[in-house]
Design an enzyme around this catalytic site. Structure first.
Site, PDB file in Angstrom:
ATOM      1  N   THR A  16       0.814  -1.221   0.000  1.00  0.00           N
ATOM      2  CA  THR A  16       0.000   0.000   0.000  1.00  0.00           C
ATOM      3  C   THR A  16       0.849   1.273   0.000  1.00  0.00           C
ATOM      4  OG1 THR A  16      -1.541  -1.269   1.320  1.00  0.00           O
ATOM      5  CG2 THR A  16      -1.905   1.079   1.262  1.00  0.00           C
ATOM      6  N   GLY A 137       1.858   8.825   9.489  1.00  0.00           N
ATOM      7  CA  GLY A 137       1.668   8.895   8.036  1.00  0.00           C
ATOM      8  C   GLY A 137       2.009  10.229   7.406  1.00  0.00           C
ATOM      9  N   LYS A 208       5.451   4.351  17.792  1.00  0.00           N
ATOM     10  CA  LYS A 208       5.587   5.729  17.310  1.00  0.00           C
ATOM     11  C   LYS A 208       6.102   6.639  18.423  1.00  0.00           C
ATOM     12  CE  LYS A 208       1.839   4.817  14.052  1.00  0.00           C
ATOM     13  NZ  LYS A 208       0.392   4.766  13.896  1.00  0.00           N
TER      14      LYS A 208
HETATM   15  N1  HSE Z   1      -2.624   0.997  12.092  1.00  0.00           N
HETATM   16  C1  HSE Z   1      -2.198   2.359  12.068  1.00  0.00           C
HETATM   17  C2  HSE Z   1      -3.391   3.226  12.471  1.00  0.00           C
HETATM   18  C3  HSE Z   1      -1.699   2.713  10.694  1.00  0.00           C
HETATM   19  O1  HSE Z   1      -4.503   2.705  12.649  1.00  0.00           O
HETATM   20  O2  HSE Z   1      -3.208   4.412  12.636  1.00  0.00           O
HETATM   21  C4  HSE Z   1      -0.630   3.762  10.684  1.00  0.00           C
HETATM   22  O3  HSE Z   1       0.482   3.445  11.445  1.00  0.00           O
END
Ligand code: HSE
Length: 440
Positions: A16, A137, A208
């Site tokens: 993706t 992101g 994170k």
């Molecule tokens: N699984 C993560 C979320 C995707 O739901 O934010 C981005 O790291």
């Protein structure tokens, strides 16, 4: 314009995020050339799946299942690792660095677990390591901490950094939906991790936070030192009580300086409805930063998805290309501080933190119950600031909710383990930490 050699990129992984990045490289080719003064060339893409149609027209021979065609190609300048996981990814990233290649990765788990090793090897080799896509992101929070906020002594960061959890909590609050039902919807949206327990258990957010805390304070932060609690135990009833007290419940990542130490924790948190963070709904992410000179900042945007995350990957490619063309690779240290100037700060154990708390007991609605509970709390230095008992159920259990004044986590945990032994208490008691000012 001076014609420079193109910058050759090898992608490891064609899922993706890689698809998003490649689409942007193709669609914004001219714009990117104007920004870097040369061209990007996708030299190879390695993936196990050579068949699926990603909707991207690519020249023959670009796809391979053999990663060594990238790692051992001396012409490839930048390796983009987008396979996820930590074992193979670590090997590929270290190999690429050893070959003197610059690396871009979106792999938060890899950096949270092996960041120190990777930062060190990249610095030794003088190559750049871009990882903007690893945290939130499309929000450029890594670059902001490393560069935009380079003048700042950062005091605290609070983040809503998992779209899946935020979507679930928002739907539970606004539509009274059931947890499992909303999780399925979130998975269908394509935001959830392959194993959604990483989302709802807080692990993804902890990855994170480990990265952000490390960069903000210039200290290694081991994943195991981050207290991590997910949203599984939060129920609609807690969301309704939070509302009565003027709070929303968010899965927050919190890291802050406290008396020369660092707190780094992930857990459901009540925050006032007056805060901007409480307005961050659905799959959106936001990161609040408190800097000593700049004050409060809030970064908001899409924390996942093919194009937003792909955009972060391409932004790293642009940075690296600029460094290559100006022969200034390694200009910005990977971990935001000059390696020799990073210092190991103590990560404060959870038992030592101080917080306000929301506590929900399921208690028998009988005379004397409240005095037993408050007696144990008082004995452990816990002072109650507000209380609600919902409903009346003679001989049955009712939710009994208390908000505390500032208290030490250890004291509260000691009190709760004693209270949970009482005959008048059924089920286990739920505790949610509350961030914000103590009400006067
Ligand atoms: N699984 C993560 C979320 C995707 O739901 O934010 C981005 O790291």
């Amino acid at each position: 314009m001076t014609v420079r050699p193109s910058i050759k990129i090898g992608f490891i992984g064609f899922g993706t995020v890689a698809s998003g990045a490649i689409k942007i490289l193709l669609k914004q080719k001219k714009l990117l050339e104007r920004r870097i003064g040369t061209t990007f060339e996708i030299a190879k893409i390695a993936d196990r799946d050579l068949k699926s149609d990603r909707g991207i027209p690519l020249p023959e021979g670009l796809l391979t299942s053999d990663v060594t065609e990238i790692l051992q190609d001396p012409d490839i300048d930048i390796v983009v690792e987008l396979i996820g996981g930590t074992d193979h990814a670590r090997g590929f990233v270290l190999d690429a660095i050893a070959q003197g290649k610059h690396v871009v990765t979106a792999n938060k788990a890899l950096l949270a677990m092996h960041g120190e090793e990777i930062f060190e090897k990249a610095a030794d080799k003088g190559v750049d390591l871009g990882f903007e896509a690893s945290v939130c992101g499309g929000i450029p929070i890594i670059r902001e901490i490393k560069e935009g906020l380079a003048a700042e002594k950062i005091n605290a960061i609070y983040g809503i950094m998992n779209g899946t959890c935020n979507y679930i909590l928002t739907k539970m609050r606004d539509e009274g939906c059931d947890f499992d039902e909303v999780l399925k919807e979130a998975q269908a949206l394509g935001f959830a991790e392959a194993d959604p327990r990483l989302d709802i258990g807080g692990g993804d957010t902890a990855h994170k936070l480990a990265i952000l805390s490390n960069l903000a304070f210039g200290t290694p932060v081991a994943l195991k030192e981050i207290y991590t609690e997910g949203i599984e135990k939060v129920s609609s009833i807690d969301i309704a009580f939070a509302d009565e007290f003027g709070y929303d419940i968010k899965l927050l990542a919190i890291t802050k300086r406290v008396d020369g130490e660092i707190e780094a924790r992930v857990h459901p948190t009540m925050i006032s409805k007056d805060t901007l963070l409480s307005k961050v709904n659905g799959v959106f992410n936001a990161v609040y930063v408190d800097g000593e000179s700049v004050g409060e900042l809030l970064f908001y945007g899409q924390g996942a998805g093919s194009l937003p995350t792909g955009s972060a990957v391409v932004s790293d490619l642009v940075d690296i290309a600029r460094n290559i063309t100006s022969q200034s690779s390694g200009r910005v240290p990977s971990a935001a501080f000059v390696p020799s100037e990073r210092e190991a700060l103590r990560i404060r154990p959870m038992a030592e933190i101080q917080s306000l708390y929301y506590v929900r007991f399921m208690a028998q609605d009988d005379p004397g119950v409240l005095s037993k509970i408050s007696g144990i709390l008082g004995k452990n230095n816990i002072s109650i600031s507000a209380m609600i008992q919902q409903g009346r159920k003679i001989g049955g259990s009712v939710p009994l909710v208390m908000m505390t004044h500032m208290a030490k986590e250890q004291d509260l945990q000691t009190a709760l383990s004693e209270i949970d032994q009482l005959d008048c208490i059924s089920g286990s008691t739920l505790l949610i930490r509350v961030e914000g000012e103590e009400s006067s």
